[in-house]
Design a protein around this motif. Structure first.
Motif: not given
Lengths: 156, 715
Positions: B245-270
């Motif tokens: 949504x335009x103008x929406x904001x981040x409540x929370x996120x879970x990157x535990x599955x993303x971290x399992x992907x080979x080659x993953x480095x990190x996530x960060x909030x924009x």
């Protein structure tokens, strides 16, 4: 990770990759063959077209595991020793590209078209070329260049 | 545009202030010019005038012509190539005035230091040739004059008896021909004349006659490096999941599955930045693009939709329709519309609309950045390098002089790349790494987070007298568009036009042709309707409302002639005609020949007359006109961005449809001869297409299409 043997532009290359990685990203990021472009990721624009055993194919959805062992030609593999193919020559002669980003798809698909139909009809041109999207509006020149390339094949 | 722009008021003065303390010679060497070359430093007017600071540095050199010891001519300037062919045009002008061999003129790479360069680098508004024309010619003529002087003293001849051609100074008697390469060393020691004699247009052998084709070979061999193709050593890849949504904001996120992907480095909030047009997001960084994309798909993100959860373009349309019925906020008035309208023999009262549109460049947005402790490099496929450098400075805290902006090949702009959001995001992420990071937008990101051509509604009213002359027109435009109001170029005595503004949080931006597109659709549609109300031929009716010597009338007569207007067509086909308002000093008229097949319009032929002043590079003029016609046709047939629940509905080429080869009509471009200074060509070919096509549809079916995109039998 698995190991794949790829035949790219006449050379044999060994690549370690996940089996589901699309050929597009292997070509671009692993082999540095960036002439094959990312445009949509869904086979809708064909900027990522390569020739696989001579047939134009979109590489953005083709897993590396399915491409192994086949003869793959990218845009970099068309001109030999700097000598442009008739399709490329016609493109230069008629000043086809504008931004140029889609032109890999146009040229590779036209190459396939002309190998199937050396003197293509308008209907054949439309049938082969319509999946290849251009946003700068080079279609009229692409069409004219295909006809010119056809002449160049016969002059050669 | 909305990206942060750092104003630099400390402009270079002479050699000392060149980038990194370079002398001019060192600087030119970087551009591939050897020392000893003949160099003319000059000023190309800025892309956009933005205040006193820029006005003050208008006279600073910001471009160089160098003729090297081997006779090669190099132009160093700041205008990037986005497919518009500007390099061909510039090279033509220079080669013409110098008398150079066209094949030996080259463009240096775009400078990498926008602030030191002394102009806010950007390319937009179809103004690159208009702005440069006289400066380029003068610089070329100065270089020619020095070469001629050098040859005259060597040969003991008078300068008047000599001229230049294809890289040689020649005598009119034919007994002297000295190549530039032998004259450069002497010529470089002379002082360029302030007011050199320019060539008379009748002597032109390159301008208007030849095309340089500067960039084609790399584009047909896959060697041209676009932003997407930049691969510095140690590259990381990033992709960003943004608020739906335009103008929406981040409540929370879970990157535990993303971290399992080979080659993953990190996530960060924009963090969002509305000024920069940047949405709230979660960036995923990985060792390969594919790993980043896969890890992104595995993210679980909770968003707070915020105030725009119910934002809907259908509601925006209804709101605009309301606004279009209100009295104009700040009307432009001639005569007395109300009196003339109420006493008219026949009246037209109609409401028209145009949707949000996306640019859909073939190369999705992307940017690569490498932020180091004391410097920063950015590879940005942008139409506004100056803005990118300012963004980099504000995000990294580095001085602009420590920031290098590379301009790779650019896969289409159309206005989208004037926004700096993608560069902001890339820099925002790259700050966190000591390796370069390439941010790639998926096509879906590109469609959903654009800077859209704003929706608009027009309430149009007009009155005809008994003889079929338009006595009164009123146009009330309702839109959030920051660009101009409608302009009426027909002779009508009583006029009231203007814009009532709306606002919402749907991000907007410049789209090829900006407001000229909807203005032309509205005004030309009204004229077409009025012609039919008056029982007159739509082309003749337009001519009846234009002075005979007007350039509008001239392009109309030309397009009538070249399209055989009025001649019989095969059954089931009809023609429509339209003008566009003067855009960048250029006038365009088009005739569209169409039929209806399976309930949809099919365009068979478009004939286009162009008066762009002197057509410097006719091949580029034609290419731009062809491209503009197909860009306008695509929008007329398919272009529509819908907003539901605060976000964009469309996502890729299947639901934001491009025109394809089998739908591409025959196109004829006719360039009018002219001795007027060159106008722009990037945009003026777009606006006439839509009203010309809807005019043809009316002629064919009696159905008046008042809403874009075209859907027949909408009711």
């Amino acid at each position: 990770m698995a190991t794949y043997q790829l035949q790219i532009n006449g050379e044999s290359r060994t690549i370690d990759a996940e089996p589901d990685v699309p050929l597009l990203w292997v070509l671009r990021d692993e082999m540095g063959l960036t002439g094959t472009k990312f445009g949509c990721g869904m086979g809708l624009c064909r900027s990522c077209t390569v020739l696989i055993d001579g047939a134009s194919s979109f590489s953005c959805m083709l897993p590396i595991s399915s491409a192994a062992g086949k003869a793959i030609t990218t845009i970099e593999g068309l001109a030999e020793d700097g000598e442009l193919t008739p399709v490329q020559q016609a493109w230069v002669e008629l000043d086809v590209p504008q931004c140029g980003y889609c032109q890999t798809g146009q040229i590779m698909t036209a190459t396939h078209l002309l190998s199937d139909h050396p003197q293509p009809s308008d209907a054949q041109i439309d049938a082969y070329m319509s999946p290849v999207v251009c946003r700068c509006g080079t279609y009229p020149r692409v069409k004219a260049a295909i006809k010119r390339a056809s002449e160049l094949f016969y002059e050669a | 545009m909305s990206q942060p722009v750092t104003e630099s008021t400390d402009y270079p003065a002479g050699e000392a202030a060149l980038p990194d303390g370079l002398t001019r010679r060192q600087f030119l060497r970087r551009a591939g010019v050897s020392s000893g070359a003949l160099v003319i430093a000059f000023n190309l007017p800025l892309g956009r005038q933005a205040g006193a600071a820029e006005a003050a540095q208008r006279m600073q050199p910001n471009a160089y012509v160098a003729i090297d010891l081997d006779g090669t001519v190099t132009l160093v300037n700041d205008k990037s190539e986005i497919g518009q062919g500007i390099s061909d045009g510039y090279v033509n002008v220079l080669a013409e005035e110098i008398g150079a061999d066209l094949a030996k003129v080259r463009m240096a790479p775009i400078p990498t230091d926008p602030s030191s360069w002394g102009s806010r680098m950007s390319v937009s508004g179809s103004r690159s040739m208009r702005g440069a024309w006289s400066s380029l010619r003068t610089a070329g003529a100065q270089a020619r004059s020095l070469l001629v002087q050098a040859a005259a003293s060597r040969a003991g001849a008078s300068a008047d008896s000599l001229y230049t051609e294809a890289g040689f100074v020649r005598s009119r008697s034919g007994d002297l021909a000295i190549p530039f390469s032998e004259l450069v060393a002497d010529a470089a020691l002379l002082q360029p004349p302030e007011n050199p004699t320019l060539k008379d247009p009748s002597e032109f052998t390159i301008i208007g006659k030849q095309d340089a084709r500067m960039r084609i070979r790399d584009q047909v061999t896959g060697k041209a490096v676009y932003g997407m193709d930049v691969q510095p050593e140690g590259l990381l890849y990033a992709t960003i999941e943004r608020s739906p949504v335009f103008g929406g904001s981040l409540k929370s996120y879970d990157d535990s599955s993303a971290r399992q992907v080979p080659g993953f480095v990190r996530t960060l909030v924009v963090e969002p930045n509305s000024r920069a047009g940047v949405h709230a997001g979660v960036a995923v960084v990985a060792e390969s693009y594919y790993a980043a994309a896969k890890a992104r798909a595995a993210l679980r993100v909770q968003w707070d939709a915020g105030a725009n959860a119910n934002l809907d373009s259908d509601q925006v349309l209804e709101e605009l329709k309301q606004i279009s019925t209100r009295p104009l906020e700040d009307p432009e008035v001639h005569g007395d519309f109300d009196a003339a309208y109420s006493s008219a023999a026949r009246q037209l009262d109609a409401t028209y609309s145009s949707p949000f549109l996306h640019h859909m460049t073939m190369e999705p947005m992307n940017c690569t950045a490498h932020v180091r402790a004391d410097s920063c490099e950015v590879w940005a496929p942008t139409q506004g390098q100056g803005g990118v450098q300012g963004t980099a400075a504000s995000l990294t805290g580095l001085e602009e002089s420590s920031i290098t902006v590379h301009t790779p090949h650019i896969g289409g702009g159309f206005g989208r790349r004037l926004k700096g959001d993608f560069a902001y995001e890339a820099l925002y992420v790259a700050r966190e790494f000591d390796r370069p990071v390439k941010l790639i937008w998926t096509r879906e990101d590109d469609v959903r987070y654009g800077g859209y051509r704003p929706m608009s509604v027009l309430r149009g009213q007009a009155g005809l007298d008994a003889q079929g002359r338009v006595q009164a027109i009123s146009m009330t435009l309702a839109t959030q568009d920051r660009f101009g109001a409608p302009h009426i170029y027909y002779d009508v005595p009583n006029v009231r036009v203007g814009k009532n503004s709306a606002s919402n949080d749907i991000p907007t931006g410049a789209w090829r042709g900006i407001h000229h597109n909807h203005s032309a659709f509205y005004l030309e549609s009204m004229m077409d309707e009025l012609a039919h109300l008056a029982g007159q031929d739509p082309l003749q009716f337009r001519l009846n409302h234009l002075a005979d010597d007007s350039p509008y009338a001239a392009v109309l007569r030309e397009v009538a002639d070249k399209s055989d207007w009025g001649s019989p067509l095969p059954a089931g086909r009809a023609r429509g005609v339209a003008l566009g308002g003067e855009l960048a000093g250029t006038f365009v008229a088009q005739v569209v020949e169409a039929s209806i097949e399976d309930g949809k319009p099919v365009v068979h032929r478009v004939v286009c007359a162009v008066d762009c002043g002197i057509a410097v590079s006719p091949g580029s003029v034609k290419a731009q006109a062809e491209g503009s016609i197909l860009y306008g046709l695509t929008a007329a047939l398919y272009g529509e961005i819908n907003i539901r629940n605060g976000g964009v509905v469309q996502s890729n080429f299947h639901d934001y449809m491009p025109l394809r080869m089998n739908e591409s009509p025959e196109i004829e471009i006719h360039i009018m001869p002219s001795e007027r200074d060159p106008g722009g060509m990037g945009e003026p070919g777009v606006p006439p297409l839509m009203p010309a096509l809807t005019g043809a549809i009316y002629a064919l079916t009696g159905e008046r299409v008042r809403d874009m995109p075209i859907r027949l039998n909408r009711a």
